[in-house]
Design a protein around this motif. Sequence first.
Motif, PDB file in Angstrom:
ATOM      1  N   ARG A   1     -18.464 -18.232 -16.266  1.00  0.00           N
ATOM      2  CA  ARG A   1     -18.500 -18.254 -14.794  1.00  0.00           C
ATOM      3  C   ARG A   1     -17.469 -19.250 -14.245  1.00  0.00           C
ATOM      4  O   ARG A   1     -16.791 -18.980 -13.256  1.00  0.00           O
ATOM      5  CB  ARG A   1     -19.905 -18.596 -14.295  1.00  0.00           C
ATOM      6  N   ALA A   2     -17.327 -20.397 -14.926  1.00  0.00           N
ATOM      7  CA  ALA A   2     -16.339 -21.391 -14.501  1.00  0.00           C
ATOM      8  C   ALA A   2     -14.928 -20.815 -14.570  1.00  0.00           C
ATOM      9  O   ALA A   2     -14.144 -20.955 -13.632  1.00  0.00           O
ATOM     10  CB  ALA A   2     -16.441 -22.646 -15.375  1.00  0.00           C
ATOM     11  N   LEU A   3     -14.608 -20.141 -15.655  1.00  0.00           N
ATOM     12  CA  LEU A   3     -13.273 -19.553 -15.806  1.00  0.00           C
ATOM     13  C   LEU A   3     -13.054 -18.451 -14.774  1.00  0.00           C
ATOM     14  O   LEU A   3     -11.989 -18.355 -14.166  1.00  0.00           O
ATOM     15  CB  LEU A   3     -13.110 -19.018 -17.229  1.00  0.00           C
ATOM     16  N   ARG A   4     -14.079 -17.657 -14.525  1.00  0.00           N
ATOM     17  CA  ARG A   4     -13.962 -16.556 -13.564  1.00  0.00           C
ATOM     18  C   ARG A   4     -13.845 -17.042 -12.119  1.00  0.00           C
ATOM     19  O   ARG A   4     -13.462 -16.278 -11.242  1.00  0.00           O
ATOM     20  CB  ARG A   4     -15.139 -15.594 -13.710  1.00  0.00           C
ATOM     21  N   THR A   5     -14.149 -18.300 -11.865  1.00  0.00           N
ATOM     22  CA  THR A   5     -13.976 -18.863 -10.525  1.00  0.00           C
ATOM     23  C   THR A   5     -12.540 -18.665 -10.050  1.00  0.00           C
ATOM     24  O   THR A   5     -12.294 -18.495  -8.864  1.00  0.00           O
ATOM     25  CB  THR A   5     -14.338 -20.362 -10.534  1.00  0.00           C
TER      26      THR A   5
ATOM     27  N   LEU B   1     -12.461 -19.105 -24.600  1.00  0.00           N
ATOM     28  CA  LEU B   1     -12.379 -18.022 -23.624  1.00  0.00           C
ATOM     29  C   LEU B   1     -11.023 -18.112 -22.947  1.00  0.00           C
ATOM     30  O   LEU B   1     -10.630 -19.191 -22.484  1.00  0.00           O
ATOM     31  CB  LEU B   1     -13.483 -18.161 -22.574  1.00  0.00           C
ATOM     32  N   SER B   2     -10.306 -17.000 -22.882  1.00  0.00           N
ATOM     33  CA  SER B   2      -8.981 -17.028 -22.271  1.00  0.00           C
ATOM     34  C   SER B   2      -8.665 -15.697 -21.608  1.00  0.00           C
ATOM     35  O   SER B   2      -9.280 -14.675 -21.900  1.00  0.00           O
ATOM     36  CB  SER B   2      -7.913 -17.363 -23.315  1.00  0.00           C
ATOM     37  N   VAL B   3      -7.676 -15.758 -20.730  1.00  0.00           N
ATOM     38  CA  VAL B   3      -7.221 -14.549 -20.043  1.00  0.00           C
ATOM     39  C   VAL B   3      -5.763 -14.766 -19.629  1.00  0.00           C
ATOM     40  O   VAL B   3      -5.360 -15.880 -19.299  1.00  0.00           O
ATOM     41  CB  VAL B   3      -8.108 -14.232 -18.810  1.00  0.00           C
ATOM     42  N   ARG B   4      -4.982 -13.709 -19.699  1.00  0.00           N
ATOM     43  CA  ARG B   4      -3.605 -13.731 -19.198  1.00  0.00           C
ATOM     44  C   ARG B   4      -3.525 -12.768 -18.027  1.00  0.00           C
ATOM     45  O   ARG B   4      -3.875 -11.594 -18.143  1.00  0.00           O
ATOM     46  CB  ARG B   4      -2.608 -13.328 -20.281  1.00  0.00           C
ATOM     47  N   LEU B   5      -3.036 -13.281 -16.909  1.00  0.00           N
ATOM     48  CA  LEU B   5      -2.868 -12.474 -15.704  1.00  0.00           C
ATOM     49  C   LEU B   5      -1.382 -12.241 -15.487  1.00  0.00           C
ATOM     50  O   LEU B   5      -0.617 -13.204 -15.372  1.00  0.00           O
ATOM     51  CB  LEU B   5      -3.478 -13.196 -14.497  1.00  0.00           C
TER      52      LEU B   5
ATOM     53  N   LEU C   1     -12.251 -11.075 -20.531  1.00  0.00           N
ATOM     54  CA  LEU C   1     -11.828 -12.330 -21.132  1.00  0.00           C
ATOM     55  C   LEU C   1     -11.684 -12.137 -22.639  1.00  0.00           C
ATOM     56  O   LEU C   1     -12.483 -11.430 -23.251  1.00  0.00           O
ATOM     57  CB  LEU C   1     -12.863 -13.430 -20.866  1.00  0.00           C
ATOM     58  N   ASP C   2     -10.667 -12.756 -23.203  1.00  0.00           N
ATOM     59  CA  ASP C   2     -10.525 -12.764 -24.655  1.00  0.00           C
ATOM     60  C   ASP C   2     -11.435 -13.852 -25.204  1.00  0.00           C
ATOM     61  O   ASP C   2     -11.556 -14.931 -24.617  1.00  0.00           O
ATOM     62  CB  ASP C   2      -9.071 -13.055 -25.053  1.00  0.00           C
ATOM     63  N   ARG C   3     -12.071 -13.561 -26.332  1.00  0.00           N
ATOM     64  CA  ARG C   3     -12.950 -14.528 -26.975  1.00  0.00           C
ATOM     65  C   ARG C   3     -12.483 -14.732 -28.408  1.00  0.00           C
ATOM     66  O   ARG C   3     -12.267 -13.774 -29.129  1.00  0.00           O
ATOM     67  CB  ARG C   3     -14.392 -14.018 -26.999  1.00  0.00           C
TER      68      ARG C   3
END
Length: 157
Positions: A26-30, A64-68, A48-50
């Motif tokens: 939830r923090a990352l998705r903020t 947890l990571s994501v590239r936009l 999200l990549d895990r």
Amino acid sequence: MASVPFHYVDLRAFCYATEDEKRVERALRTYLPGGPDGEREDGDRIDLDRAETEGYHGDRILVLSVRLERADEVRHVLSRLAESPDLDRVLGELDDRVDDDCTFFLTLDKQAAVRGEVALGDGITLRAKVEAYPARKPAAVENVREALTDLLDDGDR
């Protein structure tokens, strides 16, 4: 902000064995389109990549990571950063926050993000590849400065 001066933005947070994975997500998705729930207006959800790893003492760490890469997604992250009371400070530290590879770095407060707030701190790493032609640090610093200044001006601070 019409143009986006970044090729992509990476966001990453570690979830330690003592933390609740849903809260860290939830923090990352903020910072992501769709907010903490992850549901965007178009019904699409950013995955999200895990990656699981192990700490020094054998404890489980989930990364947890994501590239936009889409301009609208990057704009959304920048609009969230505009909410930070620390944006002026970041402007003053740009020479230290942009490296020779034209990458911009910020660390964001994970606990504040759990509450839906935006602040500098520890826990979430933002790494953004800056568009700069020629690809040199001074040009990258100026592009980030211009983007952040635009955010400040748009926020009428």
